[in-house]
Design a protein around this motif. Structure first.
Motif, PDB file in Angstrom:
ATOM      1  N   ILE A  87       0.893  -1.126   0.025  1.00 38.24           N
ATOM      2  CA  ILE A  87       0.108   0.031   0.170  1.00 38.24           C
ATOM      3  C   ILE A  87       0.713   1.032   0.152  1.00 38.24           C
ATOM      4  N   THR A  88       2.109   1.274   0.724  1.00 42.59           N
ATOM      5  CA  THR A  88       2.751   2.269   0.933  1.00 42.59           C
ATOM      6  C   THR A  88       3.470   2.472  -0.684  1.00 42.59           C
ATOM      7  N   PHE A  89       3.761   1.413  -1.310  1.00 42.35           N
ATOM      8  CA  PHE A  89       4.393   1.369  -2.709  1.00 42.35           C
ATOM      9  C   PHE A  89       3.346   2.211  -3.494  1.00 42.35           C
ATOM     10  N   PHE A  90       2.142   1.836  -3.457  1.00 40.38           N
ATOM     11  CA  PHE A  90       1.092   2.584  -4.411  1.00 40.38           C
ATOM     12  C   PHE A  90       1.132   3.909  -4.092  1.00 40.38           C
ATOM     13  N   ILE A  91       1.016   4.250  -2.668  1.00 42.38           N
ATOM     14  CA  ILE A  91       1.171   5.746  -2.343  1.00 42.38           C
ATOM     15  C   ILE A  91       1.923   6.627  -2.825  1.00 42.38           C
ATOM     16  N   THR A  92       3.210   6.052  -2.611  1.00 42.68           N
ATOM     17  CA  THR A  92       4.293   6.877  -3.022  1.00 42.68           C
ATOM     18  C   THR A  92       4.189   6.935  -4.579  1.00 42.68           C
ATOM     19  N   PHE A  93       4.091   5.750  -5.038  1.00 46.57           N
ATOM     20  CA  PHE A  93       4.027   5.880  -6.661  1.00 46.57           C
ATOM     21  C   PHE A  93       3.314   6.903  -7.392  1.00 46.57           C
ATOM     22  N   PHE A  94       2.150   6.976  -6.682  1.00 47.07           N
ATOM     23  CA  PHE A  94       1.048   7.905  -7.159  1.00 47.07           C
ATOM     24  C   PHE A  94       1.616   9.489  -6.939  1.00 47.07           C
ATOM     25  N   VAL A  95       2.242   9.775  -5.731  1.00 48.77           N
ATOM     26  CA  VAL A  95       3.096  10.901  -5.394  1.00 48.77           C
ATOM     27  C   VAL A  95       3.907  11.382  -6.242  1.00 48.77           C
ATOM     28  N   ILE A  96       4.997  10.455  -6.667  1.00 52.57           N
ATOM     29  CA  ILE A  96       6.118  10.843  -7.138  1.00 52.57           C
ATOM     30  C   ILE A  96       5.800  10.888  -8.813  1.00 52.57           C
ATOM     31  N   PHE A  97       4.827  10.199  -9.327  1.00 56.43           N
ATOM     32  CA  PHE A  97       4.113  10.173 -10.717  1.00 56.43           C
ATOM     33  C   PHE A  97       3.621  11.718 -10.812  1.00 56.43           C
ATOM     34  N   LYS A  98       2.800  12.107  -9.694  1.00 52.63           N
ATOM     35  CA  LYS A  98       2.062  13.279  -9.929  1.00 52.63           C
ATOM     36  C   LYS A  98       2.932  14.479  -9.876  1.00 52.63           C
ATOM     37  N   ARG A  99       4.140  14.373  -9.017  1.00 58.91           N
ATOM     38  CA  ARG A  99       5.285  15.568  -8.940  1.00 58.91           C
ATOM     39  C   ARG A  99       6.138  15.540  -9.867  1.00 58.91           C
ATOM     40  N   LYS A 100       6.292  14.344 -10.684  1.00 62.48           N
ATOM     41  CA  LYS A 100       7.262  13.948 -11.906  1.00 62.48           C
ATOM     42  C   LYS A 100       8.609  14.078 -11.347  1.00 62.48           C
ATOM     43  N   GLU A 101       8.772  13.258  -9.975  1.00 68.93           N
ATOM     44  CA  GLU A 101      10.066  13.058  -9.653  1.00 68.93           C
ATOM     45  C   GLU A 101      10.597  11.838  -9.672  1.00 68.93           C
ATOM     46  N   SER A 102      11.717  11.328  -9.525  1.00 70.34           N
ATOM     47  CA  SER A 102      12.534  10.379  -9.771  1.00 70.34           C
ATOM     48  C   SER A 102      11.920   9.030  -8.772  1.00 70.34           C
ATOM     49  N   GLU A 155     -10.575  -7.638   8.089  1.00 66.33           N
ATOM     50  CA  GLU A 155      -9.211  -7.897   8.043  1.00 66.33           C
ATOM     51  C   GLU A 155      -8.524  -6.699   6.740  1.00 66.33           C
ATOM     52  N   ILE A 156      -9.353  -6.880   5.601  1.00 63.78           N
ATOM     53  CA  ILE A 156      -8.754  -6.189   4.552  1.00 63.78           C
ATOM     54  C   ILE A 156      -8.676  -4.590   5.031  1.00 63.78           C
ATOM     55  N   LEU A 157      -9.594  -4.158   5.628  1.00 65.67           N
ATOM     56  CA  LEU A 157      -9.611  -2.700   6.290  1.00 65.67           C
ATOM     57  C   LEU A 157      -8.400  -2.700   7.170  1.00 65.67           C
ATOM     58  N   LEU A 158      -7.958  -3.580   7.989  1.00 68.36           N
ATOM     59  CA  LEU A 158      -6.962  -3.558   8.757  1.00 68.36           C
ATOM     60  C   LEU A 158      -5.719  -3.554   8.004  1.00 68.36           C
ATOM     61  N   LEU A 159      -5.562  -4.333   6.997  1.00 68.44           N
ATOM     62  CA  LEU A 159      -4.308  -4.478   6.306  1.00 68.44           C
ATOM     63  C   LEU A 159      -3.995  -3.262   5.347  1.00 68.44           C
ATOM     64  N   ILE A 160      -5.159  -2.571   4.984  1.00 68.74           N
ATOM     65  CA  ILE A 160      -5.138  -1.180   4.424  1.00 68.74           C
ATOM     66  C   ILE A 160      -4.381  -0.257   5.540  1.00 68.74           C
ATOM     67  N   GLY A 161      -5.091  -0.335   6.650  1.00 66.10           N
ATOM     68  CA  GLY A 161      -4.591   0.614   8.125  1.00 66.10           C
ATOM     69  C   GLY A 161      -3.084   0.536   8.144  1.00 66.10           C
ATOM     70  N   ILE A 162      -2.707  -0.896   8.117  1.00 64.78           N
ATOM     71  CA  ILE A 162      -1.395  -1.039   8.214  1.00 64.78           C
ATOM     72  C   ILE A 162      -0.471  -0.628   7.400  1.00 64.78           C
ATOM     73  N   GLY A 163      -0.837  -0.664   6.038  1.00 67.88           N
ATOM     74  CA  GLY A 163      -0.203   0.085   4.984  1.00 67.88           C
ATOM     75  C   GLY A 163      -0.127   1.489   4.934  1.00 67.88           C
ATOM     76  N   VAL A 164      -1.341   2.103   5.492  1.00 63.22           N
ATOM     77  CA  VAL A 164      -1.557   3.566   5.195  1.00 63.22           C
ATOM     78  C   VAL A 164      -0.517   4.153   6.443  1.00 63.22           C
ATOM     79  N   PHE A 165      -0.628   3.549   7.796  1.00 63.89           N
ATOM     80  CA  PHE A 165       0.010   4.165   8.914  1.00 63.89           C
ATOM     81  C   PHE A 165       1.386   3.859   8.680  1.00 63.89           C
TER      82      PHE A 165
END
Length: 288
Positions: free
Chosen positions: A48-63, A209-219
């Motif tokens: 989940i952290t991978f997808f979040i940071t991927f989106f942020v970097i893609f939007k900001r056009k960073e490396s 449990e899916i919501l908890l796993l999402i929470g683990i990734g987000v936090f």
């Protein structure tokens, strides 16, 4: 004299905030751990952290992967960080939880020692004293039994050493790369390494449990980002002591979610952690 931009103050703020988010993540880990395997938790934590940071970097056009000459530092941060987590989870599964926790929380001590060795300087007595007092405070809160087997205990100590090296590599990588690039690289590395274990022992989670796993990734993502930002403003050797605030947050969250009261020993431990951290902060201010 305090710097005008108060970079140390910013570093401390982000380290403490990181400790808070990681503590909230642990609540999700504890709730989901009744049915979901640990490696599956680690996988989703990083996916989940991978997808979040991927989106942020893609939007900001960073490396995504940083400059070629800096990738060795990104790799060191990712490798030692991931192996440190794996060692800690192994120790957690094979020894008393409190023993594993207190041994893993010795990482700031190793950071202080390694930093002095690398800088070829004598240990700062005041800094060392503050870290030791904070560690003793953590022992009061966690109250380890020291009745675990030798090999898992050595693995838990190895986890602390690997975590210390990882945080030092993170502190160094921050000099050259942006925070989201560092977090993305770490998340990608950890996700790829965790995937085979998930395939071998996958458990289908329910909606809760899916919501908890999402929470683990987000936090975890928030914690990783704040930790990276903290070490961007100040070296790990200066502010790693503030990771002990996670002990305080864990105690408070245990009251809220698990109806666990703070006893006398825990209260003494919290006071020791807070006092040593505050004294360390005053020392840093005095020398800036």
């Amino acid at each position: 004299m305090v710097n005008k931009d108060n970079t140390t103050g910013k570093a401390i703020f982000f380290i403490i905030l990181s400790s808070f988010w990681f503590s909230v993540m642990q609540v999700c880990v504890k709730f989901s751990g009744k049915n979901i395997p640990l490696m599956e938790q680690i996988f989703f934590r990083n996916l989940i952290t991978f997808f979040i940071t991927f989106f942020v970097i893609f939007k900001r056009k960073e490396s995504f992967f940083g400059k070629r000459e800096n990738r060795k530092y990104l790799f060191l941060r990712a490798f030692f960080g991931y192996t440190g987590v794996c060692c800690f989870f192994y120790a957690t599964n094979h020894m008393t939880l409190s023993d594993a926790s207190i041994l893993q929380k010795s990482s700031p001590i190793y950071i202080t020692i390694f930093s002095a060795i690398l800088a070829r300087k004598a240990l700062d007595r005041n800094k060392t004293l503050c870290v030791i007092i904070a560690f003793i405070g953590a022992m009061f809160v966690v109250r380890p039994k020291f009745d675990s087997q030798t090999f898992p205990s050595l693995i838990a100590m190895l986890s602390a050493i690997l975590t210390a090296i990882s945080h030092m590599a993170l502190s160094y990588a921050n000099k050259f790369e942006k925070p989201y690039t560092i977090v993305f690289f770490f998340s990608l590395f950890s996700t790829i390494c965790s995937f085979p274990f998930v395939v071998m022992n996958f458990v289908m989670p329910n909606i809760y449990e899916i919501l908890l796993l999402i929470g683990i990734g987000v936090f975890a993502g928030l914690g990783q980002t704040c930790l990276t930002m903290g070490y961007r403003y100040s070296p790990a050797s200066k502010v790693s002591i503030y990771t002990y605030t996670s002990v305080i947050f864990a105690a408070i969250l245990s009251i809220i979610f698990f109806n666990q009261n703070i006893g006398l020993y825990s209260f003494i431990g919290i006071v020791l952690v807070f006092t040593s951290s505050y004294y360390d902060y005053r020392l840093v201010q005095k020398h800036e």
